[in-house]
Design an enzyme around this catalytic site. Sequence first.
Site, PDB file in Angstrom:
ATOM      1  N   PHE A  33      42.623  37.167  38.996  1.00 40.04           N
ATOM      2  CA  PHE A  33      42.553  35.835  38.408  1.00 40.04           C
ATOM      3  C   PHE A  33      41.272  35.618  37.597  1.00 40.04           C
ATOM      4  CE2 PHE A  33      45.166  34.212  42.262  1.00 40.04           C
ATOM      5  CZ  PHE A  33      46.326  34.659  41.676  1.00 40.04           C
ATOM      6  N   HIS A  37      44.152  31.837  34.380  1.00 39.68           N
ATOM      7  CA  HIS A  37      45.076  31.639  35.504  1.00 39.68           C
ATOM      8  C   HIS A  37      44.768  30.332  36.236  1.00 39.68           C
ATOM      9  CE1 HIS A  37      45.074  36.220  35.405  1.00 39.68           C
ATOM     10  NE2 HIS A  37      46.349  35.941  35.263  1.00 39.68           N
TER      11      HIS A  37
END
Length: 281
Positions: A33, A37
């Site tokens: 991430f 994201h």
Amino acid sequence: MDIISSCSQVQQTCMQARHSGRTLALVPTMGYFHQGHLSLMRWAREYCDLLVVSLFVNPAQFGAGEDYQHYPRDLDSDVTAASEEGVDILFTPGQGSLYPEDYATWVEVEGMSGKLCGRSRPEHFRGVATVVCKLFNLTCPHKAVFGQKDWQQLIIIRKMARDLNIPVEVVGRPIVRQEDGLAMSSRNAYLDREQRKAAPMVYQGLLYARERFESGLTDPGQLERELERYYQKNLPQGEIDYVQIVDCNTLDRPDTLKPGALAAVALKLGPARLIDNILLG
């Protein structure tokens, strides 16, 4: 936050939540991430009662010789980040649960899948559409949230959901960039120091294309040629995969530039394949 790897368990949990009247949102990811994201999770958190994030590096969307084995992974960091963003369920299926040994069913959006990235990655969007269709069936979301950096993916998933009558709203959210303009991507981790220093020129080229459109250029072919020359001059270490001007909804080449056209590019810089886009007008 619940971490669920079982397909049947996540499906049962999500179906029960939906049946009880709760609204569900899904953010499909391959993990590692970054702020791109997390921005999707934050937006989805505001519009749902139950936020599901899937984390699955999908082998079906990687072609031969691509970076499936080396794709960046950091589950511990991802778990921490998802929990801090208020994710309710982190769905982490194993490859065997989504693609058992006798797996033989695929979803393909014809036409769109062969354009842009699909020209050099012919199996890619079949893998994307298949896994996203499965995730929709497993998590029963009212909304599914995708980043606009993968514009072609967003348009293909919207069409798939529409064509297959999947009751989900496919939401696209703006690209999140570094301060120097580089679009955030897990694959940016592949860049060495010099490549990272040069990488913002991808976005600078798109800004140049927008300026040329705003100055009155109406020929898409001419704009593509000018943008190619821009990259050849300003990013000589980059290998151009494509530079294309397309309609933002159909991905077809327009006869004349007008607001709603999309400048989309893919360049290979060292081991990283960087994609980016910008709307014109």
